[in-house]
Design a protein around this motif. Structure first.
Motif, PDB file in Angstrom:
ATOM      1  N   TYR B 486      50.541  57.511  34.134  1.00  0.00           N
ATOM      2  CA  TYR B 486      51.240  57.233  35.387  1.00  0.00           C
ATOM      3  C   TYR B 486      50.962  58.281  36.446  1.00  0.00           C
ATOM      4  CZ  TYR B 486      53.704  53.661  32.823  1.00  0.00           C
ATOM      5  OH  TYR B 486      54.000  52.537  32.109  1.00  0.00           O
ATOM      6  N   SER B 487      50.467  59.430  36.044  1.00  0.00           N
ATOM      7  CA  SER B 487      50.286  60.476  37.037  1.00  0.00           C
ATOM      8  C   SER B 487      48.946  60.365  37.737  1.00  0.00           C
ATOM      9  CB  SER B 487      50.406  61.837  36.357  1.00  0.00           C
ATOM     10  OG  SER B 487      49.620  61.835  35.175  1.00  0.00           O
ATOM     11  N   ASP B 488      47.997  59.682  37.132  1.00  0.00           N
ATOM     12  CA  ASP B 488      46.647  59.629  37.695  1.00  0.00           C
ATOM     13  C   ASP B 488      46.461  58.285  38.374  1.00  0.00           C
ATOM     14  OD1 ASP B 488      44.057  59.987  38.321  1.00  0.00           O
ATOM     15  OD2 ASP B 488      43.326  60.108  36.245  1.00  0.00           O
ATOM     16  N   LEU B 489      46.325  58.326  39.719  1.00  0.00           N
ATOM     17  CA  LEU B 489      46.239  57.063  40.443  1.00  0.00           C
ATOM     18  C   LEU B 489      44.904  56.375  40.233  1.00  0.00           C
ATOM     19  CD1 LEU B 489      48.152  55.515  42.245  1.00  0.00           C
ATOM     20  CD2 LEU B 489      46.958  56.444  44.218  1.00  0.00           C
ATOM     21  N   SER B 490      43.884  57.138  39.828  1.00  0.00           N
ATOM     22  CA  SER B 490      42.573  56.498  39.675  1.00  0.00           C
ATOM     23  C   SER B 490      42.520  55.601  38.444  1.00  0.00           C
ATOM     24  CB  SER B 490      41.480  57.563  39.577  1.00  0.00           C
ATOM     25  OG  SER B 490      41.691  58.325  38.395  1.00  0.00           O
ATOM     26  N   ASP B 491      43.523  55.716  37.603  1.00  0.00           N
ATOM     27  CA  ASP B 491      43.560  54.845  36.433  1.00  0.00           C
ATOM     28  C   ASP B 491      44.129  53.484  36.739  1.00  0.00           C
ATOM     29  OD1 ASP B 491      44.284  57.196  33.712  1.00  0.00           O
ATOM     30  OD2 ASP B 491      42.407  56.470  34.596  1.00  0.00           O
ATOM     31  N   TRP B 492      44.506  53.250  37.996  1.00  0.00           N
ATOM     32  CA  TRP B 492      45.229  52.033  38.319  1.00  0.00           C
ATOM     33  C   TRP B 492      44.499  51.272  39.422  1.00  0.00           C
ATOM     34  CZ3 TRP B 492      49.540  51.127  35.365  1.00  0.00           C
ATOM     35  CH2 TRP B 492      49.992  52.199  34.610  1.00  0.00           C
ATOM     36  N   VAL B 493      44.610  49.949  39.371  1.00  0.00           N
ATOM     37  CA  VAL B 493      44.090  49.115  40.466  1.00  0.00           C
ATOM     38  C   VAL B 493      45.266  48.458  41.164  1.00  0.00           C
ATOM     39  CG1 VAL B 493      41.802  48.580  39.624  1.00  0.00           C
ATOM     40  CG2 VAL B 493      43.717  47.263  38.816  1.00  0.00           C
ATOM     41  N   GLU B 494      45.109  48.337  42.482  1.00  0.00           N
ATOM     42  CA  GLU B 494      46.201  47.758  43.239  1.00  0.00           C
ATOM     43  C   GLU B 494      46.156  46.246  43.138  1.00  0.00           C
ATOM     44  OE1 GLU B 494      46.275  49.233  47.175  1.00  0.00           O
ATOM     45  OE2 GLU B 494      47.843  47.814  47.808  1.00  0.00           O
ATOM     46  N   ILE B 495      47.325  45.679  43.075  1.00  0.00           N
ATOM     47  CA  ILE B 495      47.407  44.212  42.991  1.00  0.00           C
ATOM     48  C   ILE B 495      47.154  43.647  44.381  1.00  0.00           C
ATOM     49  CG2 ILE B 495      48.891  42.268  42.510  1.00  0.00           C
ATOM     50  CD1 ILE B 495      50.421  43.955  40.591  1.00  0.00           C
ATOM     51  N   ILE B 496      46.206  42.731  44.470  1.00  0.00           N
ATOM     52  CA  ILE B 496      45.937  42.071  45.749  1.00  0.00           C
ATOM     53  C   ILE B 496      46.841  40.864  45.825  1.00  0.00           C
ATOM     54  CG2 ILE B 496      44.187  40.938  47.136  1.00  0.00           C
ATOM     55  CD1 ILE B 496      42.128  42.487  45.405  1.00  0.00           C
ATOM     56  N   ARG B 497      47.741  40.872  46.796  1.00  0.00           N
ATOM     57  CA  ARG B 497      48.699  39.781  46.884  1.00  0.00           C
ATOM     58  C   ARG B 497      48.336  38.872  48.049  1.00  0.00           C
ATOM     59  NH1 ARG B 497      54.064  41.391  44.342  1.00  0.00           N
ATOM     60  NH2 ARG B 497      54.644  39.299  45.014  1.00  0.00           N
ATOM     61  N   LEU B 498      48.250  37.605  47.758  1.00  0.00           N
ATOM     62  CA  LEU B 498      48.080  36.625  48.824  1.00  0.00           C
ATOM     63  C   LEU B 498      49.398  35.903  48.947  1.00  0.00           C
ATOM     64  CD1 LEU B 498      44.606  35.227  47.783  1.00  0.00           C
ATOM     65  CD2 LEU B 498      45.106  36.955  49.494  1.00  0.00           C
ATOM     66  N   ASP B 499      50.224  36.366  49.870  1.00  0.00           N
ATOM     67  CA  ASP B 499      51.551  35.792  49.955  1.00  0.00           C
ATOM     68  C   ASP B 499      51.497  34.401  50.534  1.00  0.00           C
ATOM     69  OD1 ASP B 499      52.951  38.997  50.576  1.00  0.00           O
ATOM     70  OD2 ASP B 499      53.213  37.700  48.828  1.00  0.00           O
ATOM     71  N   PRO B 500      52.445  33.583  50.218  1.00  0.00           N
ATOM     72  CA  PRO B 500      52.414  32.203  50.712  1.00  0.00           C
ATOM     73  C   PRO B 500      52.562  32.182  52.219  1.00  0.00           C
ATOM     74  CG  PRO B 500      54.487  32.657  49.641  1.00  0.00           C
ATOM     75  CD  PRO B 500      53.607  33.823  49.363  1.00  0.00           C
TER      76      PRO B 500
END
Lengths: 143, 658
Positions: B486-500
């Motif tokens: 949880y401390s390393d942001l490079s381990d995570w991908v952001e969720i791409i949201r296509l809102d309605p």
């Protein structure tokens, strides 16, 4: 001039020219006959079904006939040209055997096609003619 | 009567009565019965008369006294023909030369049919059925006689045959076992005759047909039945080298350690093996009639090093029966059969490296009565000695299929997030539905049913549905690997949201009662992953991107016959899709391959392997045998031409023709 006339009279030559002609034609025709019969046997073996062990004798007799034919033509031709009756007589005997084999291919083969009938009939006719001419030639040589 | 003896009865007083027998009393000219006189005796020819007197009846017996054996003609004292005796007798009962009664007997006696001849040793030679049918004349039914209308019967003489020659039986019954076939010259029936037909038609007799020998020979069963034995479980050698992830856990007897789990078909199987480092949590339905006793917990487990460890079992009683038991609609009588059964089993495997250190089992017991349905629950957890959380994968930081996807909510203080889909329960309503985490590698679709009234405001409905679907996604980032910290942001991908697409302007126009367009009722979660490498030969998978989008539906109120029902149903769904992409560019071609493209048939105009076809078998456009035949005949002709053009050959030819 008299010797020239005698030579032109052709009275010293006993060899039969028609017989030699017939031998030559027979040789060519038999080559065609052999290839045609072989091809037809191959065709029949593919299209029809042969009973047990009927194909072997057919092929064997064809090859025996080829050997006899070569022998017969060689002996006959040699006998005619050297005006000896012995090879010609032997050739006549072998002609009888070849004729029997030809009758086999005409009538007693497993499947006789119409083409078989035609070429065997021609071959038998040739044999008959040859036999007559051979007898005449032997008679001419002997006397 | 049959046989050489016959009995009869004379009724009346037989005292003073003379019985006599006379042979052939028939007048041969007129055929009438001759009047007999009483001058006969008790013997006539071969016949004997015997009288047994009684009170009111007397038994009269007439018997034949000659040999009835069949023998050769001209022999004595035996029968020369099968019909041995044809005679007429008359038995007279006389009293003082007055005939009281007479009995007429006509006897036809055949010889005894005991066989005394020679048995022939000749066996009938049965021809080969393939080429000669056994019944070559099926209409020849009677032996030794001519069958009428059967033209193939050899017993028919030619003049007999002439009588029925026009009306012979036809077909196979009449003996025509070789019907004429199409290739015969004499067969006129074919409409289509090939061009060569006049020369290659079959002239010979019908005895040899092409159909000879076309028999189904049957298949021969191979002697030696394949052994239908279940191969014994071979003990894997890796028992002594420890367990790896995915290996089944073995017991002391070299069998798999089993715990009831759910099979692919959905029902519970009792003997499913437990896989090392794979947690599970299954629920099995059972009731009293089909309850099977569990395995005793005294089975010792192979720890991986070769020694065996005992299970530490703790027994507890269930406190909250409602979680496990659903009562069926059966009557509750006072006397119900109840039994103590296992409600749940929790297995905890404590592991370190490749061995199992400890097995702790908690068994929950309770009483199950008849008529109740029990939901048994079996869980297995693998705990590492190093941490008390859920297991870290040994040497496998990438995602494993079936593990929950790691999600994090970076915007909130509590960074742990979750990515869930619906887990419906009960009637499937959204109000009672729970969440279940999204598992890696498993495409899933689930949903629940929302109850909507007819007077529902469309924008309110949209908001409601969107809020419900958003509650599934309690995260902003998804972890690339299973051990993303949880401390390393490079381990995570952001969720791409296509809102309605929130169209506020359409509210007024589309405000018909009972119809709402553009309801975002379907949530699509797409996760893109790839193979990024391998550790110890096991490919590692990482999530590269996540996209969440919504699909819209038009909701319409479902009326019955009249629109009186106040509630309609709107199903909302959430679907998860895992898409695999190649993470790396294609491997650059080596110089060898670039040079070798000359032989690549797809990229070149000249394809050498296909050009030299009969020698190299790459071309498939022409049958190999045809091409080979053509090639061989071509080679033969070339050879012939080469030989014949040689001057040595012409010399030989001339000498041959003399």
């Amino acid at each position: 001039t008299s010797s020239l006339r005698e030579i032109l009279n052709n009275s010293y030559q006993l060899s039969s020219v028609p017989l030699q002609l017939l031998f030559y034609v027979n040789g060519i025709y038999y080559t065609f006959y052999f290839l045609a019969t072989l091809a037809m046997i191959v065709y029949k073996s593919q299209v029809f079904s042969y009973p047990d062990d009927f194909l072997g004798p057919d092929l064997a007799l064809l090859f025996i006939m080829a050997v006899l034919e070569v022998l017969r033509l060689y002996l006959g031709s040699k006998g005619n040209l050297t005006e000896e009756e012995a090879p010609l007589g032997l050739s006549l005997v072998i002609t009888v055997g070849s004729a029997i084999l030809s009758v086999y291919f005409l009538v007693w083969q497993t499947y006789v096609l119409k083409a078989d009938v035609i070429i065997n009939a021609v071959l038998l006719f040739t044999y008959g003619l040859e036999s007559v001419l051979k007898v005449v030639a032997i008679a001419a040589f002997v006397s | 009567m049959s046989g050489p003896r016959v009995n009869s009865f004379f009724l009346g007083n037989s005292s003073g009565v003379n019985f006599s027998i006379i042979l052939s009393p028939i007048n041969e000219e007129t055929g009438k019965l001759q009047l007999a006189n009483c001058s006969g005796s008790k013997r006539a020819g071969d016949w004997n008369l015997n009288v047994t007197p009684g009170m009111n009846t007397s038994k009269v017996t007439i018997s034949l006294t000659r040999n009835l054996q069949l023998c050769l003609p001209n022999a004595t004292d035996c029968c020369t023909t099968p019909l041995c005796v044809v005679e007429t007798l008359q038995v007279l009962a006389c009293h003082d030369s007055v005939i009281l009664a007479h009995l007429l007997i006509q006897a036809e006696i055949y010889a005894n049919s005991s066989f005394t001849g020679n048995v022939s040793e000749n066996a009938t030679v049965i021809p080969n059925q393939v080429f000669q049918p056994l019944g070559s004349c099926p209409c020849d039914l009677t032996a030794g006689a001519c069958d009428v209308r059967c033209c193939c019967d050899l017993e028919c003489t030619p003049d007999l045959q002439q009588l029925f020659n026009e009306s012979c039986f036809t077909g196979v019954f009449g003996g025509d076992v070789n019907p004429p076939f199409d290739q015969l010259c004499s067969s006129q029936t074919m409409e289509y005759t090939p061009d060569w037909f006049p020369f290659l038609c079959v002239q010979s007799s019908l005895n040899n047909t092409p159909f000879l020998g076309y028999f189904y020979h049957g298949s021969v069963s191979i002697p030696g039945v394949p052994p239908f034995k279940i191969p014994l479980q071979t003990s894997p050698g890796k028992l002594f080298t420890g367990y790896r992830q995915g290996d089944p856990i073995m017991t002391e007897e070299n069998e798999c350690f089993t715990i009831p789990q759910q099979s692919m078909a959905g029902q519970c199987v009792g003997n499913a093996p437990v896989v090392y480092l794979q947690n599970f949590d299954v629920k099995c339905l059972t009731h009293l009639a089909s309850y099977k006793e569990e395995l005793p917990h005294d089975v010792r487990i192979n720890s991986g090093t070769g020694d065996f460890i005992q299970q530490n079992v703790i027994y507890r009683t269930v406190t909250d029966m409602g979680k496990f038991i659903t009562e069926s609609e059966s009557l509750h009588t006072a006397e119900v059969l109840c039994q103590n059964v296992t409600f749940a089993e929790d297995y905890t495997f404590v592991w370190k490296d490749k061995n199992i250190e400890q097995i702790n089992v908690t068994v929950f017991l309770g009483s199950l009565c008849e008529g109740e349905i029990l939901t048994q629950r079996f869980t297995a957890n693998f705990l590492s000695l190093k941490s008390t959380n859920a297991a870290e994968l040994f040497g496998n930081p990438g995602y494993q299929v079936g593990k929950p996807v790691k999600a994090a909510n970076m915007n909130a203080s509590d960074t742990s997030g979750s990515l869930n889909i619906w887990q419906p329960a009960g009637r499937g309503l959204c109000t009672s539905a729970t969440y279940t985490p999204v598992l890696f590698g498993l495409d899933s679709l689930s949903g629940c049913i929302l109850e909507v009234g007819i007077n529902e405001d469309c924008s309110l409905l949209r908001g409601n549905v969107t809020e419900k679907l958003n509650s599934l996604i309690q995260a902003t980032h998804i972890g690339k690997r299973d051990n993303s910290s949880y401390s390393d942001l490079s381990d995570w991908v952001e969720i791409i949201r296509l809102d309605p697409f929130n169209s506020e302007t359409n509210v007024s126009s589309g405000n018909l009662k009972g119809i709402c367009p553009d309801i975002p009722a379907n949530l699509n979660i797409r996760l893109i992953f790839a193979d990024v490498g391998a550790i110890q030969g096991i490919p590692q998978q990482e999530i590269l991107a996540v996209q969440i989008s919504y699909s819209t539906v038009i909701w319409q109120f479902q009326c019955g016959l009249t629109c009186e029902n106040s509630i309609s149903f709107l199903p909302i769904t959430a679907s998860v899709q895992f898409i695999k992409v190649p993470a790396q560019p294609p491997i650059p071609m080596t110089r060898f391959w670039i040079n070798f493209t000359e032989f690549d048939c797809n990229r070149n105009d000249v394809c050498w392997p296909q050009l030299f076809y009969p020698l190299t078998r790459f071309y498939t456009g022409e049958p190999y045998s045809q091409c080979l035949a053509k090639g061989l005949s071509l080679a033969f002709l070339v050879l012939l031409a080469a030989i014949m053009s040689n001057p040595w050959f012409s010399k030989l030819w001339n000498s041959f023709l003399v």
